[in-house]
Design a protein around this motif. Structure first.
Motif, short mmCIF file in Angstrom:
data_model
loop_
_atom_site.label_atom_id
_atom_site.label_comp_id
_atom_site.label_asym_id
_atom_site.label_seq_id
_atom_site.Cartn_x
_atom_site.Cartn_y
_atom_site.Cartn_z
N ALA A 135 0.02 17.51 0.36
CA ALA A 135 -0.64 16.21 0.05
C ALA A 135 -0.14 15.44 1.38
CB ALA A 135 0.33 15.41 -0.97
N ILE A 136 -1.41 14.90 1.69
CA ILE A 136 -1.46 13.98 2.97
C ILE A 136 -1.35 12.54 2.53
CG2 ILE A 136 -2.66 13.27 4.84
CD1 ILE A 136 -1.71 15.94 5.20
N LEU A 137 -0.26 11.72 3.08
CA LEU A 137 -0.19 10.25 2.59
C LEU A 137 -0.68 9.49 3.77
CD1 LEU A 137 1.82 11.94 0.92
CD2 LEU A 137 3.24 10.12 0.84
N ALA A 138 -1.66 8.77 3.43
CA ALA A 138 -2.14 7.69 4.55
C ALA A 138 -2.79 6.57 3.95
CB ALA A 138 -3.35 8.67 5.34
N ASP A 139 -2.42 5.17 4.51
CA ASP A 139 -3.05 4.06 3.66
C ASP A 139 -4.07 3.85 4.57
OD1 ASP A 139 -2.63 2.08 6.11
OD2 ASP A 139 -0.59 2.83 5.80
N SER A 140 -5.16 2.86 4.03
CA SER A 140 -6.57 2.66 4.57
C SER A 140 -6.38 2.29 5.93
CB SER A 140 -7.27 1.94 3.68
OG SER A 140 -6.26 0.59 3.41
N ALA A 183 -5.23 20.66 3.62
CA ALA A 183 -4.38 19.61 2.50
C ALA A 183 -5.33 20.11 1.15
CB ALA A 183 -4.63 18.20 3.04
N ASP A 184 -4.41 19.70 -0.01
CA ASP A 184 -5.19 19.78 -1.46
C ASP A 184 -5.24 18.50 -1.84
OD1 ASP A 184 -4.58 22.84 -2.30
OD2 ASP A 184 -2.54 22.14 -1.19
N TYR A 185 -4.54 17.44 -1.32
CA TYR A 185 -4.85 16.16 -1.78
C TYR A 185 -4.58 15.10 -0.62
CZ TYR A 185 -2.74 18.58 -6.05
OH TYR A 185 -2.52 19.41 -6.88
N LEU A 186 -5.47 14.11 -0.57
CA LEU A 186 -5.21 12.95 0.32
C LEU A 186 -4.87 11.89 -0.54
CD1 LEU A 186 -5.31 11.40 2.94
CD2 LEU A 186 -7.86 10.66 2.56
N ILE A 187 -3.86 11.33 -0.50
CA ILE A 187 -3.23 10.17 -1.26
C ILE A 187 -3.40 8.69 -0.50
CG2 ILE A 187 -1.46 9.17 -2.56
CD1 ILE A 187 -0.28 11.97 -2.70
N THR A 188 -4.30 7.96 -1.03
CA THR A 188 -4.11 6.47 -0.22
C THR A 188 -4.40 5.47 -0.99
OG1 THR A 188 -5.57 5.67 1.57
CG2 THR A 188 -6.89 6.80 -0.01
N GLU A 212 0.72 -1.03 -0.09
CA GLU A 212 0.03 0.12 -0.05
C GLU A 212 0.87 1.31 -0.17
OE1 GLU A 212 -0.29 -2.72 1.92
OE2 GLU A 212 -2.40 -3.28 1.55
N LYS A 213 1.94 1.20 0.61
CA LYS A 213 2.77 2.35 0.84
C LYS A 213 3.55 2.60 -0.26
CE LYS A 213 3.79 1.90 5.84
NZ LYS A 213 4.43 1.50 6.95
N GLU A 214 3.94 1.66 -1.11
CA GLU A 214 4.56 1.72 -2.35
C GLU A 214 3.42 2.32 -3.48
OE1 GLU A 214 7.55 1.57 -3.33
OE2 GLU A 214 8.07 0.85 -1.37
N LYS A 215 2.39 1.88 -3.59
CA LYS A 215 1.24 2.66 -4.40
C LYS A 215 1.09 4.04 -3.86
CE LYS A 215 -1.42 -1.90 -4.74
NZ LYS A 215 -2.68 -2.39 -4.46
N THR A 239 6.09 5.94 4.97
CA THR A 239 5.46 5.84 3.54
C THR A 239 6.02 7.33 2.93
OG1 THR A 239 3.30 5.41 4.61
CG2 THR A 239 3.25 6.62 2.37
N THR A 240 6.65 8.25 3.65
CA THR A 240 7.50 9.36 2.94
C THR A 240 8.60 8.72 2.53
OG1 THR A 240 8.00 10.42 5.28
CG2 THR A 240 5.90 11.32 3.95
#
Length: 276
Positions: free
Chosen positions: A219-224, A241-246, A89-92, A114-115
């Motif tokens: 951009a916020i990075l967070a898996d499910s 945030a402008d984006y949530l990447i999950t 998930e982190k790689e995606k 993740t970062t």
């Protein structure tokens, strides 16, 4: 810390060995402490530490240095164990985040695994300026991608191998320099419709807030696994945030809250994100 690739005069061998040994014995030192101990100027100590860091003898931080053994001990358990959690998930997420980064831009990256995956995935980029509190990021960044790397100073948290302190740098005169970035990429511990983005440590939350305040886009990075949870310290409300990447679509309440807050949701298999 600026990783300067320009050649510098070599420091005297005797002081070099003594300084490296002192850092190794102490674990974590400041520039002021070293200047007083070795009877040299602050600028001389900074040059010495930069040279020792370039040779791989220590890890340079803004305002001081950390020994390799300190980094290794912290990494052995805390970071390595977390690297294997939600690895795919982190790689995606990292691949989607990398697509937001524009060549020649300035980015801030906070601590977290993740970062760290994001940093490793920037190999196709060029001429980036990167500022981070994650001590593993400088070594993970592909050398061809980076123009300059800076590490924010402060105390080192062994659990995350990241510094906590001010998001700032000072000129030789002592005056604080005004800094900003094009894109902040922030990994968080939890995301909830009512609580926004949260983390477990107050000092980390304060540092993440400041990174966000200095960024043109966030951009916020967070898996499910982070959805629907609330941790001790709030980083910000959703709309910061402008984006949530999950990796997976959030539950309906969170998805609706993100939409109403103007946050763009980026998921694997969706349309390619636009560089910020």
């Amino acid at each position: 810390m600026s990783v300067d690739r320009d050649e510098r005069p070599r420091l005297p061998a005797g002081r070099k060995a003594q300084l490296a040994a002192y850092v190794a014995d102490t674990g974590q030192v400041t520039v002021g402490e070293l200047a007083e101990r070795f009877g040299v100027s602050i600028d001389t100590v900074r040059r010495d530490l930069d040279q020792l860091a370039a040779e791989g003898s220590l890890v340079r931080t803004y305002g001081g240095a950390v020994s390799l053994s300190t980094v290794s001990r912290a990494t052995d358990r805390a970071v390595d164990q977390r690297l294997t959690v939600q690895e795919r998930e982190k790689e995606k997420i990292a691949a989607l985040a990398a697509a937001l980064v524009q060549d020649g831009s300035t980015i801030m990256i906070n601590g977290g695994t993740t970062t760290l995956a994001l940093a490793r995935g920037l190999g196709q980029h060029r001429d980036l300026t990167v500022a981070t509190n994650n001590l593993l990021v400088p070594g993970a960044l592909p050398p061809t991608a980076v123009r300059d790397i800076y590490v924010f100073g402060g105390a080192v948290r062994a659990l995350t191998l990241a510094t906590v302190g001010p998001v700032s740098f000072r000129a030789n005169t002592g005056a604080e320099l005004d800094i900003s970035c094009d894109l902040a990429l922030i990994g968080v511990g939890a995301v909830a419709a009512d609580a926004g983005y949260t983390t477990s440590n107050l000092a980390e939350a304060a540092m993440m807030q400041e990174m966000i305040s200095r960024a043109a886009r966030v951009a916020i990075l967070a898996d499910s696994s982070k959805f629907g949870r609330r941790l001790f310290a709030q980083v910000s409300e959703l709309g910061a945030a402008d984006y949530l990447i999950t990796d997976t679509a959030p539950p309906p309440d969170l998805r609706d809250a993100l939409s109403s807050s103007g946050v763009e949701l980026l998921l694997p298999g969706g349309s390619a994100p636009r560089p910020a």
